[in-house]
Write an enzyme that holds these catalytic residues in place. Structure first.
Site, PDB file in Angstrom:
ATOM      1  N   HIS A   1       0.844  -1.200   0.000  1.00  0.00           N
ATOM      2  CA  HIS A   1       0.000   0.000   0.000  1.00  0.00           C
ATOM      3  C   HIS A   1       0.873   1.241   0.000  1.00  0.00           C
ATOM      4  CE1 HIS A   1       0.777  -0.517   4.300  1.00  0.00           C
ATOM      5  NE2 HIS A   1       0.251   0.669   4.576  1.00  0.00           N
TER       6      HIS A   1
ATOM      7  N   HIS B   1       1.242   4.047   1.998  1.00  0.00           N
ATOM      8  CA  HIS B   1       1.742   4.877   3.106  1.00  0.00           C
ATOM      9  C   HIS B   1       3.245   5.098   2.939  1.00  0.00           C
ATOM     10  CE1 HIS B   1      -1.817   4.119   6.058  1.00  0.00           C
ATOM     11  NE2 HIS B   1      -1.934   5.270   5.436  1.00  0.00           N
TER      12      HIS B   1
ATOM     13  N   HIS C   1      -7.536  -0.835   6.071  1.00  0.00           N
ATOM     14  CA  HIS C   1      -6.455   0.035   6.528  1.00  0.00           C
ATOM     15  C   HIS C   1      -6.333   1.202   5.555  1.00  0.00           C
ATOM     16  CE1 HIS C   1      -2.567   1.219   8.183  1.00  0.00           C
ATOM     17  NE2 HIS C   1      -2.020   1.110   6.992  1.00  0.00           N
TER      18      HIS C   1
ATOM     19  N   ASP D   1      -0.040  -3.840   6.323  1.00  0.00           N
ATOM     20  CA  ASP D   1      -0.606  -3.276   7.558  1.00  0.00           C
ATOM     21  C   ASP D   1      -2.057  -3.703   7.768  1.00  0.00           C
ATOM     22  OD1 ASP D   1       1.771  -1.993   8.042  1.00  0.00           O
ATOM     23  OD2 ASP D   1       1.033   0.029   7.637  1.00  0.00           O
TER      24      ASP D   1
HETATM   25 ZN   LIG Z   1      -0.029   1.661   6.480  1.00  0.00          ZN
END
Ligand SMILES: [Zn+2]
Length: 256
Positions: free
Chosen positions: A40, A42, A101, A118
């Site tokens: 992902h 982030h 998430h 995550d």
């Molecule tokens: Zn994350």
């Protein structure tokens, strides 16, 4: 970050906050970095991509990541979606989309391993930023149904804090007590508690145990105002309670 090594000494790196660690491992192990597997977007997961880009090394790599978040993944070459299969070193890895998430989060599953980013943590789960909670609940239930021997490669060493929360909501659970003692011993030696196994998660991770009558009864005590009818209700109540941080005041792991 996790580094996968193929028999012909190629490396695939799953996420990473920067390039330093990945390049150091590749140099030390004599590996050629060829592939990035992105869960992902982030910053602590795609900092790796940005750093490699600045160094002019990203353009030569295969970069795998969710088609749904394509514009946020630097150098993406292989956009993937639910059910796609990515091969590294001859090993097929199946892509699962696990929203909750972050929308567009994906996991990579293969060879009795699950790289879960995550979404699922050892003893816990990721924060629900994008949600909705029902999507996070679906993602966790799907992962929790994987075979018990699956090795769970999550992205952070948050295990002791997660287990402190787990002990608050499932006090006196014997499998949890044993896990807390084992993880405390590992951490005292400076060792990692990850990867874990799905068997451990199924036995002790409260987010994979929303059907437990004891867990539900305890939650009804701790958060009497929360609805606890559906799986998403229970997982949502757990996640919101964990977010308060109250377990840090009331649980003493040394006494477990
Ligand atoms: Zn994350």
């Amino acid at each position: 970050m996790w580094v996968l090594e193929s028999e012909d000494h190629q490396a695939a790196v799953v996420d990473g906050p920067n390039a330093q660690g990945a390049l150091a491992v590749c140099a030390a192990e004599g590996l050629t970095l060829t592939t990035l597997l992105t869960t992902h977007t982030h910053g602590d997961h795609i900092g790796l991509h940005h750093h490699l880009d600045l160094e002019g090394r990203l353009a030569s790599l295969r970069v795998v990541g969710a088609a749904a978040t394509a514009s946020a993944i630097p150098g993406l070459t292989d956009p993937v979606a639910q059910g796609d299969v990515v091969t590294f070193g001859g090993v097929p890895l199946t892509v699962w989309r696990t929203d909750g998430h972050l929308t567009g989060h994906v996991c990579y599953l293969g060879g009795d391993a699950a790289f879960v980013g995550d979404t699922l943590f050892a003893g816990g789960c990721g924060k629900v930023f994008d949600g909705p909670m029902s999507a996070m609940a679906d993602s966790l239930m799907r992962l929790g149904a994987l075979p018990s021997q699956t090795a769970v490669f999550c992205a952070h060493e948050y295990t002791l804090d997660n287990l402190a929360f787990a002990w608050w909501v499932e006090p006196e659970s014997e499998p949890l007590r044993a896990r807390i003692r084992a993880v405390r011993a590992l951490r005292a030696q400076g060792r990692c508690s990850v990867p874990s196994t799905m068997a451990e998660e199924q036995a002790t991770n409260p987010y994979l145990r929303p059907g437990s009558p004891q867990l539900r009864a305890r939650l009804a005590e701790l958060v009497p105002e929360a609805p606890l009818e559906t799986t998403a209700d229970v997982i949502g109540a757990l996640r919101r309670l964990k977010d308060t941080g109250r377990h840090r005041q009331v649980v003493d792991l040394e006494a477990v």
